[in-house]
Design an enzyme around this catalytic site. Structure first.
Site, mmCIF file in Angstrom:
data_model
loop_
_atom_site.group_PDB
_atom_site.id
_atom_site.type_symbol
_atom_site.label_atom_id
_atom_site.label_comp_id
_atom_site.label_asym_id
_atom_site.label_seq_id
_atom_site.Cartn_x
_atom_site.Cartn_y
_atom_site.Cartn_z
ATOM 1 N N ARG A 1 51.186 9.965 4.672
ATOM 2 C CA ARG A 1 50.152 8.957 4.384
ATOM 3 C C ARG A 1 49.785 8.981 2.901
ATOM 4 O O ARG A 1 49.180 8.031 2.402
ATOM 5 C CB ARG A 1 48.874 9.220 5.195
ATOM 6 C CG ARG A 1 48.976 9.194 6.716
ATOM 7 C CD ARG A 1 49.693 7.998 7.236
ATOM 8 N NE ARG A 1 51.111 8.282 7.432
ATOM 9 C CZ ARG A 1 52.035 7.374 7.618
ATOM 10 N NH1 ARG A 1 51.723 6.105 7.592
ATOM 11 N NH2 ARG A 1 53.307 7.715 7.810
ATOM 12 N N ASP B 1 59.509 -3.789 17.559
ATOM 13 C CA ASP B 1 58.962 -2.982 16.464
ATOM 14 C C ASP B 1 58.381 -1.683 17.020
ATOM 15 O O ASP B 1 58.031 -1.605 18.205
ATOM 16 C CB ASP B 1 57.870 -3.796 15.753
ATOM 17 C CG ASP B 1 57.367 -3.111 14.497
ATOM 18 O OD1 ASP B 1 58.072 -2.231 13.968
ATOM 19 O OD2 ASP B 1 56.264 -3.466 14.037
ATOM 20 N N GLU B 2 58.253 -0.660 16.166
ATOM 21 C CA GLU B 2 57.718 0.648 16.554
ATOM 22 C C GLU B 2 58.381 1.141 17.840
ATOM 23 O O GLU B 2 57.713 1.555 18.797
ATOM 24 C CB GLU B 2 56.195 0.569 16.735
ATOM 25 C CG GLU B 2 55.436 0.186 15.476
ATOM 26 C CD GLU B 2 55.359 1.295 14.435
ATOM 27 O OE1 GLU B 2 56.044 2.325 14.616
ATOM 28 O OE2 GLU B 2 54.646 1.135 13.444
#
Length: 682
Positions: A617, A213-214
């Protein structure tokens, strides 16, 4: 639990990502595209297909992410998942080394050194090489050793060969003590796999399905470990547009490396965003499209156009803070939002002070993430403690903080003796200090013979005289110069010679000492601004301290469950989302950050990625502010807007105008909301 209905739970690309189990897979997961959901369903689908838990290894970037993934999987599958391995790279390194480290000549009961242990070993290694730890920048040496160990630098090729002997001594010390440092948790597994093919083959057979992940946040060292661990069923998930950690080793180039090392890898793009409005995503796409080293993708949303992005160019930081605070209060009343629905994002934590003061003035509860609140920094707390003791000499907590800060000879023995006397007499520490000073003046110093002798007595006397003098100056109204509280505070800082104290504390890092002293100057400027506020009827010490005390309150201003405004760096906001986002300080030299680029810690493309992360965001509303002038050091400087703002399509942006009176029906709605807060709940 029955079989998963993936078709009902996932969109088309998500379904492809969750069901592509064999061979190498690259999932490009745009911001807000449901990445964690896809990974969770992918692992659950593996289990549904009969793949054993023990054959799956999922590597994450943080412990928090690993815990969240495990929680979601348990909820989705209803299984205990005792044999499934979901952890960080470093945690996997520990797990591997606990089983196999004897192959490298270590014993299995090795220790893992924390930063304190590591620094002590470096000090000992310096002494072994007849070098002085006191004359060495230990932080810089720690960073150097880390870069050498992970292969970023070589001795004589970027690394000062004068420390090569110290490094060898440090490594020898780790061996002698059967200890590993944090870098070893990645480096030693690589050595293990490269030097012992049979061990590598054992783990390749054990973990037949690998997920990362990431992926854009992984370092080249982590990539090497992943590459050695799997050459078959490996799935990496990431977004090169959100690679913002090059300063700590992350490399977005791992994505093209993966494509080179795994030819024919299946690529799946997740571009539908479930977080933001079309306006916010078009702005983000407009900005990030100016980067050249990226995967082509375009986020889209089914949430509708939404509200325009609002820009505001205040005159200075104070006006910027007031604008943000006022908009937060206004939106709470108009739209019924909670405080924790707001995210206020900054390029650096050093920029929080004006916002904290504005929130304080509007009674807005907030929390600082990704750094320390301005008013919680040590140097600021030290000076505020002096002011609090001047206001109330019986404040034991603050007295203990400053009695020997800066150092004046009132050491631990003196503090222990005074504390003991205060307990015996059930008095304040100040009262006990008065007894000590009296005893010293009248030849009864034997009462405190174990408290540090004449030097300690002199230090106590000097400290009390200092407090009494400034108490008279600040509270007695006898200052002939007519100085204000801010000017008297500066005089206090100079009198205790806090600058020399900082230089001593950070003798190998003058930049840090200077930065902390500038924070104190910022505190003094904030007092001056408060004094000059025409709406402030009483600019004296007690009202100021009462105002500052509100910052550390633990309650939510009586509104249980309403949370706090999130004040944080852009880096700390990654992975989070808020209905309303403010990006403050969108000025050239801040976004992009001049020093980051000049010092080689980032590039203009990484700074653009950081701005992209900030934009994405926001769920429903985005504000962007940038000052016309900003104070740097002690001078006001003209500011230019961030060049990234010109990359946002103009039709998406509205410039904020001066507040207009709200319509009668809107005013009635707002009044009703306010009235409702005072009415009984029954």
């Amino acid at each position: 639990m029955g079989k998963l209905n993936l078709e009902a739970e996932l969109n088309g690309p998500q379904l492809q990502a969750a069901t592509a189990l064999e061979g190498p897979v690259l999932i490009i997961a745009g911001a807000g595209s449901g990445k964690t959901r896809v990974i969770t369903y992918r692992i659950a689908h593996m289990l549904d297909q009969g793949i054993p838990q023990s054959a799956i290894l999922a590597l994450t970037f943080t412990n928090k992410a690993a815990r969240e993934m495990e929680r979601r999987l348990k909820e989705l599958t209803g299984k205990k998942l005792q044999s499934l391995t979901v952890c960080t790279f470093h945690a996997f390194g520990v797990k591997l080394l606990r089983e196999e480290i004897e192959c490298l000549g270590y014993r299995k009961n090795f220790s893992i050194y924390d930063e304190t242990d590591r620094r002590q070993l470096i000090k000992d290694s310096l002494r072994e090489c007849r070098l002085s730890p006191e004359e060495t920048d230990l932080y810089a040496l720690e960073q150097l050793f880390s870069k050498v160990k992970i292969g970023w630098l070589r001795w004589g090729e970027g690394a000062d060969p004068g420390f090569a002997g110290v490094y060898q001594e440090y490594q020898h010390g780790l061996r002698v003590f059967n200890a590993l440092d944090f870098d070893d948790l990645l480096v030693l597994p690589i050595q293990l796999f490269e030097g012992h093919p049979e061990v590598r083959e054992k783990y390749q057979k054990r973990y037949r399905y690998l997920m990362v992940d990431e992926f854009q946040d992984t370092s080249l060292t982590q990539y090497r470990l992943m590459r050695l661990l799997s050459d078959r069923n490996v799935c990496v998930v990431g977004d090169d547009d959100q690679s913002i950690y090059s300063w700590r080793g992350a490399s977005y180039e791992n994505i093209p490396l993966f494509e080179r090392d795994f030819p024919g890898a299946r690529e799946i793009k997740l571009e539908q965003n479930y977080r933001s409005t079309t306006t916010i995503l078009e702005a983000a796409n407009g900005v990030i499209s100016n980067n050249t080293n990226r995967k082509d993708k375009k986020l889209w949303s089914g949430k509708g156009e939404g509200k325009p992005i609002e820009r505001f160019n205040p005159k200075n930081e104070r006006e910027e803070g007031e604008f943000i605070a006022q908009r937060i209060q206004e939106l709470r009343l108009r739209e019924g939002l909670r405080y924790d629905d707001f995210g206020v994002l900054l390029r650096t934590n050093a920029m929080t002070r004006h916002l904290e003061e504005a929130f304080l003035g509007q009674n807005i509860p907030y929390r600082v993430s990704g750094g320390t609140s301005f008013f919680q920094r040590k140097e600021i707390k030290d000076i505020l403690s002096y002011l609090r003791i001047i206001a109330n000499q019986d404040d034991d907590v603050n007295l203990l903080r400053i009695i020997n800060t800066p150092r004046r000879g009132a050491g631990k023995a003196a503090v222990a003796a005074v504390s003991d006397l205060a307990r015996k007499n059930q008095s304040s520490l100040w009262n006990a200090l008065s007894r000590w000073r009296y005893a010293a003046e009248y030849g009864q110093e034997l009462l405190f013979q174990d408290a540090g002798g004449d030097a300690a007595a002199d230090a106590v006397g000097h400290f009390m005289s200092l407090i009494e003098y400034f108490r008279m100056e600040i509270l007695g109204g006898q200052n002939q110069k007519g100085w204000r509280l801010s000017e008297k505070t500066r005089l206090l800082v100079n009198n205790i010679d806090y600058w020399s104290y900082l230089v001593t504390e950070y003798n190998k890092n003058e930049k840090m000492a200077r930065w902390k002293f500038l924070n104190i100057e910022g505190l003094i400027q904030s007092i001056a601004s408060w004094e000059q506020d025409p709406d402030n009827p009483d600019p004296t010490l007690y009202p100021y301290l009462n105002r500052i005390s509100l910052i550390t309150r633990d309650d939510d201003t009586g509104e249980a469950g309403k949370g706090k405004v999130n004040l944080m760096t852009i880096h700390a906001s990654k992975g989070l989302e808020f209905p309303v986002v403010f990006i403050a300080g969108a000025e050239d030299g801040i976004i992009p950050h001049r020093r980051s680029i000049e010092e080689g810690e980032g590039t203009i493309e990484e700074e653009r990625r950081l701005f992209y992360v900030a934009i994405t965001r926001a769920q429903r509303k985005l504000f962007i502010t940038g000052c016309q002038k900003r104070r740097r050091m002690q001078a006001l400087e003209d500011c230019l807007p961030s060049p990234f703002l010109a990359e946002i399509p103009p039709h998406l942006v509205e410039f904020h105008e001066a507040d207009a009176e709200c319509a009668a029906d809107e005013a009635e709605t707002i009044f009703a909301r306010i009235k409702g807060r005072f009415e009984a709940p029954f």
